[in-house]
Design a protein around this motif. Structure first.
Motif, short mmCIF file in Angstrom:
data_model
loop_
_atom_site.label_atom_id
_atom_site.label_comp_id
_atom_site.label_asym_id
_atom_site.label_seq_id
_atom_site.Cartn_x
_atom_site.Cartn_y
_atom_site.Cartn_z
N THR A 1 0.85 -1.18 0.00
CA THR A 1 0.00 0.00 0.00
C THR A 1 0.89 1.24 0.00
O THR A 1 2.09 1.16 -0.25
CB THR A 1 -0.96 -0.05 1.22
OG1 THR A 1 -1.86 1.05 1.17
CG2 THR A 1 -0.21 -0.05 2.55
N GLY A 2 0.30 2.39 0.25
CA GLY A 2 1.09 3.61 0.23
C GLY A 2 0.49 4.68 1.10
O GLY A 2 -0.29 4.37 2.00
N GLY A 3 0.76 5.92 0.69
CA GLY A 3 1.22 6.37 -0.61
C GLY A 3 0.46 5.76 -1.76
O GLY A 3 -0.63 5.26 -1.62
N GLU A 4 1.09 5.83 -2.92
CA GLU A 4 0.54 5.19 -4.11
C GLU A 4 1.57 4.20 -4.64
O GLU A 4 2.55 4.59 -5.31
CB GLU A 4 0.17 6.22 -5.18
CG GLU A 4 -0.30 5.62 -6.49
CD GLU A 4 -1.19 4.39 -6.31
OE1 GLU A 4 -0.80 3.30 -6.72
OE2 GLU A 4 -2.28 4.54 -5.71
N PRO A 5 1.39 2.90 -4.34
CA PRO A 5 2.43 1.91 -4.66
C PRO A 5 2.71 1.74 -6.15
O PRO A 5 3.83 1.35 -6.52
CB PRO A 5 1.90 0.62 -4.04
CG PRO A 5 0.42 0.83 -3.88
CD PRO A 5 0.25 2.29 -3.62
N LEU A 6 1.74 2.00 -7.01
CA LEU A 6 1.98 1.80 -8.44
C LEU A 6 2.81 2.92 -9.07
O LEU A 6 3.04 2.91 -10.28
CB LEU A 6 0.65 1.64 -9.19
CG LEU A 6 -0.04 0.28 -8.97
CD1 LEU A 6 -1.36 0.23 -9.73
CD2 LEU A 6 0.85 -0.89 -9.37
N MET A 7 3.31 3.84 -8.26
CA MET A 7 4.33 4.77 -8.75
C MET A 7 5.62 4.03 -9.09
O MET A 7 6.48 4.56 -9.79
CB MET A 7 4.62 5.85 -7.70
CG MET A 7 3.49 6.83 -7.49
SD MET A 7 3.87 8.07 -6.21
CE MET A 7 5.18 9.00 -7.00
N TYR A 8 5.72 2.79 -8.60
CA TYR A 8 6.94 2.01 -8.76
C TYR A 8 6.66 0.72 -9.52
O TYR A 8 5.52 0.24 -9.55
CB TYR A 8 7.53 1.68 -7.38
CG TYR A 8 7.69 2.90 -6.52
CD1 TYR A 8 8.74 3.79 -6.74
CD2 TYR A 8 6.76 3.20 -5.52
CE1 TYR A 8 8.87 4.94 -5.97
CE2 TYR A 8 6.89 4.34 -4.75
CZ TYR A 8 7.94 5.22 -4.98
OH TYR A 8 8.06 6.36 -4.24
N ASP A 9 7.72 0.17 -10.11
CA ASP A 9 7.62 -1.14 -10.76
C ASP A 9 7.63 -2.20 -9.66
O ASP A 9 8.66 -2.44 -9.01
CB ASP A 9 8.80 -1.35 -11.71
CG ASP A 9 8.76 -2.70 -12.41
OD1 ASP A 9 7.83 -3.51 -12.14
OD2 ASP A 9 9.67 -2.96 -13.22
N LEU A 10 6.50 -2.84 -9.44
CA LEU A 10 6.37 -3.81 -8.36
C LEU A 10 6.63 -5.25 -8.80
O LEU A 10 6.48 -6.17 -8.02
CB LEU A 10 4.97 -3.69 -7.73
CG LEU A 10 4.66 -2.29 -7.15
CD1 LEU A 10 3.24 -2.26 -6.60
CD2 LEU A 10 5.66 -1.92 -6.06
N GLY A 11 7.03 -5.41 -10.04
CA GLY A 11 7.33 -6.75 -10.55
C GLY A 11 8.39 -7.49 -9.75
O GLY A 11 8.18 -8.63 -9.30
N PRO A 12 9.58 -6.88 -9.54
CA PRO A 12 10.63 -7.60 -8.80
C PRO A 12 10.23 -7.93 -7.36
O PRO A 12 10.50 -9.04 -6.88
CB PRO A 12 11.81 -6.63 -8.85
CG PRO A 12 11.59 -5.84 -10.11
CD PRO A 12 10.09 -5.65 -10.17
N LEU A 13 9.60 -7.00 -6.65
CA LEU A 13 9.22 -7.25 -5.26
C LEU A 13 8.19 -8.37 -5.17
O LEU A 13 8.33 -9.29 -4.36
CB LEU A 13 8.66 -5.98 -4.62
CG LEU A 13 8.08 -6.14 -3.20
CD1 LEU A 13 9.13 -6.67 -2.23
CD2 LEU A 13 7.49 -4.82 -2.71
#
Length: 208
Positions: free
Chosen positions: A82-94
């Motif tokens: 969650t965030g904030g806005e988590p999709l500001m980032y590439d969440l593929g690797p995590l």
């Protein structure tokens, strides 16, 4: 590779806080969950109760290995990003690393940025302050609209018409306006049974 490049590639992420608790709202209410709250948000909800998360520069930038190792210290295997806005980032690797370690991955997002990551459950909570990115509608498992104003019922229906047919629909009273809007939500759901009610049970139960 500098930190900015590693963040851009999703190898490191700014983490405001991470904590083990009980999910308080939506489809997974009552489930023990490890929350990863990423720093940074450009949506600007006026009722946001974590405005301190908005400035990503205030928070430590951690490697995804460190983030996942911290999550593994707790017995639960449900993670909520969650965030904030988590999709500001590439969440593929995590999310790939979390899945590799046996976690169920959930996200809570306004959908304001392109979708990324491997998620078992996507809670999409659109906001009037920043239009969702079109990629979110096919991914959403749950549409959760916070009711802060009477116009939010029409706003909810607008987005219900765009999500996929299997998406669960929920209306949630904004905490400070619950006394005003809860009776309206109850009546609305009784007359529009495709909707369900979501409550912030963690606030009622004072769950940290």
């Amino acid at each position: 590779m500098n930190i900015e490049e590693e963040v851009a590639q999703g190898k490191k992420l700014p983490v405001m806080e991470a904590f083990y608790t009980i999910q308080g709202e939506g489809r997974f209410t009552g489930h023990p969950a490890y929350f990863i709250r990423l720093g940074g948000c450009d949506v600007g909800c006026i009722w946001c109760d974590v405005k301190e998360s908005w400035d990503s520069g205030k928070w430590p930038v951690l490697s995804i290995d460190k983030i996942v190792a911290d999550a593994l210290a707790f017995p639960g295997r449900l993670v909520v990003i969650t965030g904030g806005e988590p999709l500001m980032y590439d969440l593929g690797p995590l999310t790939a690393l979390l899945k590799d370690k046996g976690f169920t991955t959930n996200i809570e997002t306004s959908g304001a940025h392109p979708f990324s990551g491997n998620f078992d459950w996507v809670c999409f909570s659109p906001k009037k302050f920043k239009k969702p990115h079109p990629s979110i509608y096919a991914e959403a498992d749950e549409l959760k609209v916070v009711v802060f104003h009477k116009s939010d019922f029409a706003f909810a229906e607008e987005h219900a018409n765009l999500v996929n047919s299997n998406c669960e629909l929920r209306l949630q009273p904004e905490w400070s306006k619950a006394g005003k809007f809860s009776p309206m939500i109850i009546d609305y759901v009784k007359n529009q049974p495709k909707w369900k009610i979501s409550l912030q049970t963690h606030k009622f139960m004072d769950i940290p």
